[in-house]
Scaffold this motif. Structure first.
Motif, PDB file in Angstrom:
ATOM      1  N   GLN A 220       0.854  -1.190   0.000  1.00  0.00           N
ATOM      2  CA  GLN A 220       0.000   0.000   0.000  1.00  0.00           C
ATOM      3  C   GLN A 220       0.884   1.233   0.000  1.00  0.00           C
ATOM      4  OE1 GLN A 220      -3.530   0.169   2.488  1.00  0.00           O
ATOM      5  NE2 GLN A 220      -3.125  -1.934   3.140  1.00  0.00           N
TER       6      GLN A 220
ATOM      7  N   GLY B  34      -6.166   2.975   1.249  1.00  0.00           N
ATOM      8  CA  GLY B  34      -5.451   4.045   1.936  1.00  0.00           C
ATOM      9  C   GLY B  34      -5.762   4.054   3.412  1.00  0.00           C
TER      10      GLY B  34
ATOM     11  N   ARG C 193       0.803   5.832  -1.131  1.00  0.00           N
ATOM     12  CA  ARG C 193       0.037   7.002  -1.553  1.00  0.00           C
ATOM     13  C   ARG C 193       0.967   7.998  -2.223  1.00  0.00           C
ATOM     14  NH1 ARG C 193       0.591  11.505   1.676  1.00  0.00           N
ATOM     15  NH2 ARG C 193       1.579  11.183   3.696  1.00  0.00           N
TER      16      ARG C 193
ATOM     17  N   ASN D  47      -4.348   7.164  -3.446  1.00  0.00           N
ATOM     18  CA  ASN D  47      -4.051   6.054  -2.552  1.00  0.00           C
ATOM     19  C   ASN D  47      -4.122   4.762  -3.341  1.00  0.00           C
ATOM     20  OD1 ASN D  47      -3.947   7.099   0.392  1.00  0.00           O
ATOM     21  ND2 ASN D  47      -5.642   8.199  -0.569  1.00  0.00           N
TER      22      ASN D  47
END
Length: 136
Positions: free
Chosen positions: A24, A89, A26, A33
């Motif tokens: 993950q 996100g 951003r 995100n």
């Protein structure tokens, strides 16, 4: 290529346990995100935009959930407008700085001042920014 925030998740399935790699990240502004997931069935990259001027205004066929802010690509096939009932996100997600890239399962995402671009090995994917989104 830089690996950002790698986590290994174990998903319990009826037939046993499958392993998935998850990344993950951003954009530096926090407006984009993204999540990349790779498991034995393939890989997918998805990016959600918080703010945007929509480039796509037609609901995907059969979509009963949210659309227009989420873009995805698998390790095969073209990029697509995702129909989703969740968001990616959250607090503590790593920042992919401008000029950096991350790869997982045959998909690469690159962060630039102009937005985020994710592509598979065939060159298909998406490019997203607040001002414009493109599937290819």
């Amino acid at each position: 290529m830089m690996r950002v925030g790698v986590a290994v998740a174990f998903l319990g399935l009826a037939a046993g346990v499958a392993q998935a790699d998850i990344i993950q990240f951003r954009s530096p502004t926090g407006n984009i995100n993204c999540i990349m997931v790779s498991d034995p069935s393939g890989a997918t990259a998805r990016c959600d935009l918080t703010e945007l001027t929509p480039s796509y205004t037609r609901r995907p066929a059969g979509c009963k959930f949210d659309w227009g802010r989420s873009f995805a690509v698998g390790n095969t096939g073209k990029g697509y407008l995702a129909c989703v009932s969740d968001a990616v996100g959250g607090a503590g997600v790593a920042v992919l700085r401008y000029g950096q890239a991350v790869s997982l399962g045959g998909i690469s995402c690159v962060s630039a001042e102009t937005g985020m671009t994710c592509t598979n090995a065939k060159g298909h994917g998406f490019s997203v920014s607040k001002a414009k989104q493109k599937l290819f």
